[in-house]
Write an enzyme that holds these catalytic residues in place. Structure first.
Site, PDB file in Angstrom:
ATOM      1  CE1 TYR A   1      62.114  -1.502  39.698  1.00 11.17           C
ATOM      2  CE2 TYR A   1      63.431  -1.386  37.696  1.00 11.17           C
ATOM      3  CZ  TYR A   1      62.226  -1.625  38.323  1.00 11.17           C
ATOM      4  OH  TYR A   1      61.145  -1.991  37.575  1.00 11.17           O
TER       5      TYR A   1
ATOM      6  CE  LYS B   1      51.034  -1.011  51.615  1.00 10.10           C
ATOM      7  NZ  LYS B   1      49.576  -1.146  51.475  1.00 10.10           N
TER       8      LYS B   1
ATOM      9  CG  ASP C   1      47.138  -0.384  49.015  1.00  6.62           C
ATOM     10  OD1 ASP C   1      47.373   0.840  49.106  1.00  6.62           O
ATOM     11  OD2 ASP C   1      46.893  -1.095  50.008  1.00  6.62           O
TER      12      ASP C   1
ATOM     13  CG  ASP D   1      58.268  -1.376  36.354  1.00  6.85           C
ATOM     14  OD1 ASP D   1      58.285  -1.081  35.149  1.00  6.85           O
ATOM     15  OD2 ASP D   1      58.308  -2.555  36.767  1.00  6.85           O
TER      16      ASP D   1
ATOM     17  CG  ASP E   1      53.679  -2.240  32.194  1.00 10.07           C
ATOM     18  OD1 ASP E   1      54.445  -1.367  31.726  1.00 10.07           O
ATOM     19  OD2 ASP E   1      53.783  -3.450  31.900  1.00 10.07           O
TER      20      ASP E   1
HETATM   21  C1  IPM Z   1      60.385  -0.121  32.203  1.00  8.50           C
HETATM   22  C2  IPM Z   1      60.812  -1.541  32.128  1.00  8.50           C
HETATM   23  C3  IPM Z   1      62.158  -1.677  32.813  1.00  8.50           C
HETATM   24  C4  IPM Z   1      61.970  -1.320  34.263  1.00  8.50           C
HETATM   25  C5  IPM Z   1      62.839  -3.054  32.671  1.00  8.50           C
HETATM   26  C6  IPM Z   1      62.981  -3.454  31.218  1.00  8.50           C
HETATM   27  C7  IPM Z   1      64.156  -3.100  33.369  1.00  8.50           C
HETATM   28  O1  IPM Z   1      59.860  -2.388  32.674  1.00  8.50           O
HETATM   29  O2  IPM Z   1      61.118   0.759  31.700  1.00  8.50           O
HETATM   30  O3  IPM Z   1      59.307   0.150  32.756  1.00  8.50           O
HETATM   31  O4  IPM Z   1      61.568  -2.166  35.076  1.00  8.50           O
HETATM   32  O5  IPM Z   1      62.229  -0.175  34.611  1.00  8.50           O
HETATM   33 MG    MG Z   2      58.052  -1.385  33.205  1.00  5.28          MG
END
Ligand code: IPM
Ligand code: MG
Length: 360
Positions: A143, A191, A223, A247, A251
């Protein structure tokens, strides 16, 4: 008791309407416990770009630096998502904020409410009882690594993943400490079969593991971890991983319990901590009073935990759970044929559950 100064950064999309619900709940609980709270509103994201040209204006940074904690809504706007050439992007605001506040640890707890079991994409027996925390490194890795960008002819693009030993050390240590407060299990996800940075993560975390003999320590390739989260999420207690893997995995993990809209997070480190739901700005729902405010409200609960008022955090969580059990939920969680509540109705109901001191 001194005044608690909370910075409110509602941001974009559904940010303002879910923030309103969190403030409603915080006001109610502050009233009940005779806490003085003062709020300072500040701009971030697309709305900040519109009004100031910057996604994280200096004025916002100063407000955050002076606050005891930051409640953060969401950022992002389709205008920027659909324009790969945009020079300034809302997301840069969040990244700048994390970096300038030194928030290297992002904590994302995942659990499953029993009354929402059938909303999970997993079979009930796989998800029931799953309860883990992902500790994501937040200010390093791909990042932020340099160099990054495009070649002059525009035909090549590059990002660089960099991790320094001290960055790995502090996040891994934080994760071990978290594990000590929980079920004493830590899984480091990387990884290392491909990436040099991951091999450094392994070396550093193997060393730190020796300081925590009581913690059952394991390592997993990312993975495989993505698959294990689906096949057997109950095996995890604390997961620690780098910025990008964290990240993606969070999700994935967030829907296991039934809705992305429920998950809170905290980002902590050197300066003021940020407490935010993990979902995005959900522009399609903006202004419609339909978005789930619970992730935002539960983020306020994490804020109180962090400020060593976890009795208040627990009270908020109990009120949210009472509403879920009563079916007072937005459309993302409503059962077929049952009433769908609006964002503000859910906020009212959570506040009422707290105000009454009884579970409704
Ligand atoms: C998160 C989001 C952020 C990230 C974005 C909005 C920059 O997806 O907080 O998980 O990738 O960290
Ligand atoms: Mg995110």
């Amino acid at each position: 008791m001194n005044t608690l100064n909370i910075a409110l950064l509602a941001g974009d999309g559904i940010g303002p309407e879910i923030m309103e619900q969190a403030v409603k709940v915080v006001d109610t609980i502050a009233n009940k416990h005779k806490l003085n709270i003062s709020y300072s509103k500040a701009l971030v994201g697309a709305i900040a770009i519109e009004q100031t040209g910057q996604p994280y204006p200096e004025e916002t940074h100063q407000i955050c630096m002076q606050a005891d904690a930051v409640l953060f809504g969401a950022i992002g706007h389709p205008k920027y998502d659909n324009d790969p050439n945009a020079k300034v992007r809302p997301e840069q605001g969040l990244l700048a904020m994390r970096k300038k506040l030194g928030l290297f640890a992002n904590v994302r707890p995942v659990s499953c409410y029993s009354s929402l079991i059938e909303r999970s994409p997993l079979k009930p027996e796989r998800i029931e009882g799953a309860d883990f925390v992902v500790v994501r490194e937040l200010t390093g890795g791909i990042y932020f690594g340099q160099p990054r960008g495009r070649s002059e002819d525009g035909l090549k693009a590059f990002d660089t993943c960099v991790y320094e030993t001290y960055e790995i050390e502090r996040i891994v240590r934080y994760a071990f400490e978290t594990a000590m407060q929980r079920d004493k299990k830590l899984c480091m996800v990387d990884k290392a079969n491909v990436l040099a940075t991951s091999r450094l993560w392994r070396m550093v975390s193997d060393e730190i593991a020796k300081e925590y003999p009581d913690v059952e320590y394991s390592k997993m390739f990312v993975d495989n971890a993505a698959m294990q989260l689906i096949v057997n999420p109950k095996q995890f207690d604390v997961i620690v991983t780098g910025n990008m893997f964290g990240d993606i995995l969070t999700d994935e993990a967030s829907v296991l319990g039934g809705s992305l809209g429920l998950l809170p997070s905290s980002s902590i480190g050197k300066h003021t901590g940020i407490f935010e739901p993990i979902h995005g700005s959900y522009p399609q729902a903006a202004g419609k009073n339909i978005a789930n405010p619970m992730g935002m409200i539960l983020s306020a609960a994490m804020l109180f935990d962090h400020l060593k008022m976890s009795n208040i955090g627990t009270e908020i969580r109990d009120a949210v759970e009472a509403c879920i059990n009563k079916g007072i939920v937005t459309e993302d969680l409503a059962k077929a044929g049952e009433k769908v509540y609006s964002t503000s109705e859910v906020g009212d109901a959570v506040a009422q559950a707290i105000g009454n001191s009884v579970l409704i």
